[in-house]
Design an enzyme around this catalytic site. Structure first.
Site, PDB file in Angstrom:
ATOM      1  CE1 TYR A 105      -3.214   2.901   0.393  1.00 29.10           C
ATOM      2  CE2 TYR A 105      -2.917   2.809   2.774  1.00 29.10           C
ATOM      3  CZ  TYR A 105      -3.473   3.404   1.658  1.00 29.10           C
ATOM      4  OH  TYR A 105      -4.281   4.505   1.794  1.00 29.10           O
ATOM      5  CG  ASP A 144      -3.744   2.158  -3.537  1.00 30.38           C
ATOM      6  OD1 ASP A 144      -3.278   2.763  -4.527  1.00 30.38           O
ATOM      7  OD2 ASP A 144      -4.451   2.713  -2.683  1.00 30.38           O
TER       8      ASP A 144
END
Length: 250
Positions: A105, A144
């Site tokens: 992330y 992400d």
């Protein structure tokens, strides 16, 4: 082997919005999650004993966090990049017999770009981490990455240029990553496919009009390209402001 990655933007909320239904339906061998927003003990995920569960919790409550749910038992698991810890819970590396899997992330540069310098430092360390792993065996990295790499990856490229997630600096770091022996698996298979995104603002009507960004990826060592069977974005799956992305490989 099917892999799925999903920024769930709060796993407890996502569970209440159909996460387990999707999890069972997709029937993946490995599922990677980002932005779980959990502290240890806050959620028991009832997904059956066939899955090993690995969690990297952020020290700050209700913030960040990553997880990997896998049917395939890893040889080793590492949390963080340089050391086996990471205060924001942003990365997990699993070693399997034939490859490394990294879920990440990536830090957001923030709307005012106040964290852009930190983001640039993170990108350098992340690339070094992947490159070191790649010397040992092929790498699959997913998550992400908080950047729309090319204009085709964002609905309104012109008006968003310079905004967090679409700065020249962030895009150049992605270009450098892909130039270091890695491929963007979705774009590798679908070089010209447009209007396919993985994140939409929560503002009313934005997702309905598909005004989105493609910022969730499966990145792989280039030498794995012959083994890639499919790379997909499950735009129809709700439950988060992101949708899941998937990779079918080997």
């Amino acid at each position: 082997m099917k892999l799925v990655s999903w920024n769930v933007n709060g796993l407890r909320a996502c569970v209440n919005k159909g996460f387990l239904d999707y999890f069972r339906e997709v029937d993946a061998d490995i599922v990677c999650l980002q932005e779980t927003k959990l502290s240890e003990g806050q959620l028991t995920l009832a997904i059956g004993e066939e899955y090993e569960q690995y969690w990297n919790y952020a020290e700050k409550k209700g913030y960040s966090g990553t997880a990997v749910l896998t049917r395939i038992k890893p040889l080793s698991v590492r949390y963080g990049i340089e050391e086996d810890s990471e205060p924001e819970g942003r990365i997990i590396t699993l070693e399997f017999e034939d490859f490394f899997l990294v879920t990440v992330y990536t830090p957001n540069a923030k709307r005012d770009l106040s964290r852009l310098d930190y983001r640039m430092e993170w990108e350098d360390r992340f690339l070094a981490h992947l490159s070191e792993l790649d010397k040992r065996k092929p790498v699959i990295a997913c998550g992400d990455l908080n950047v729309a790499h090319q204009e085709i990856d964002i609905k309104n490229a012109k008006s968003n240029r310079g905004n967090s997630g679409f700065t020249d600096e962030e895009r150049e770091k992605m270009t450098r990553l892909l130039g270091a022996g890695f491929i963007d698996t979705f774009r590798h298979l679908h070089p010209d496919r447009s209007d396919v995104y993985s994140w939409w603002s929560n503002m009313p009507g934005v997702r309905d009009r598909n005004v989105g960004w493609r910022i969730d990826y499966f990145i792989a060592s280039a030498r794995l390209s012959p083994a890639i069977k499919d790379a997909a974005i499950h735009c129809d799956i709700l439950g988060s402001d992101h949708c899941p992305v998937a990779l079918d490989i080997f």
